[in-house]
Scaffold this motif. Structure first.
Motif, PDB file in Angstrom:
ATOM      1  N   GLN A 133     105.460 101.113  83.088  1.00 15.60           N
ATOM      2  CA  GLN A 133     104.998 102.350  82.633  1.00 15.60           C
ATOM      3  C   GLN A 133     104.190 103.069  83.701  1.00 15.60           C
ATOM      4  OE1 GLN A 133     103.243 101.484  78.868  1.00 15.60           O
ATOM      5  NE2 GLN A 133     105.230 101.802  77.612  1.00 15.60           N
ATOM      6  N   LYS A 134     103.553 102.142  84.436  1.00 14.77           N
ATOM      7  CA  LYS A 134     102.539 102.866  85.641  1.00 14.77           C
ATOM      8  C   LYS A 134     103.454 103.573  86.752  1.00 14.77           C
ATOM      9  CE  LYS A 134      98.589  99.932  85.797  1.00 14.77           C
ATOM     10  NZ  LYS A 134      97.626  99.164  86.564  1.00 14.77           N
ATOM     11  N   LYS A 158     103.395  97.401  80.883  1.00 13.63           N
ATOM     12  CA  LYS A 158     102.433  98.002  81.486  1.00 13.63           C
ATOM     13  C   LYS A 158     102.637  98.618  82.886  1.00 13.63           C
ATOM     14  CE  LYS A 158      98.273  97.348  79.977  1.00 13.63           C
ATOM     15  NZ  LYS A 158      96.923  96.739  80.053  1.00 13.63           N
TER      16      LYS A 158
END
Length: 74
Positions: free
Chosen positions: A58-59, A55
């Motif tokens: 991906q940010k 996560k």
């Protein structure tokens, strides 16, 4: 006991690696982290899950997935 999380991510250039390391350093409760540029692999140790690491990557616009060892045929 700390988890060892291995994630596959594109490590194309020095700037990409710096960006990835900066993002990983912000994760709480990590103990160590390492980057294997030959395998395009990030290894994070600590109280962290694979999903958390993916996560975070991906940010910052990186495509990341859980590391899956390649089956080696004889």
């Amino acid at each position: 006991m700390p988890n060892v999380v291995e994630v596959k991510v594109g490590l194309h250039c020095v700037d990409c690696i710096k960006k990835i390391l900066k993002a990983i350093k912000k994760i709480e409760d990590i103990e160590t982290y390492d980057v294997d540029t030959q395998l395009n692999k990030v290894i994070v140790t600590g109280n962290v899950t694979t999903e958390q690491v993916i996560k975070v990557l991906q940010k910052i616009g990186k495509s990341a997935s859980a590391w899956e060892p390649e089956a080696r045929g004889n």
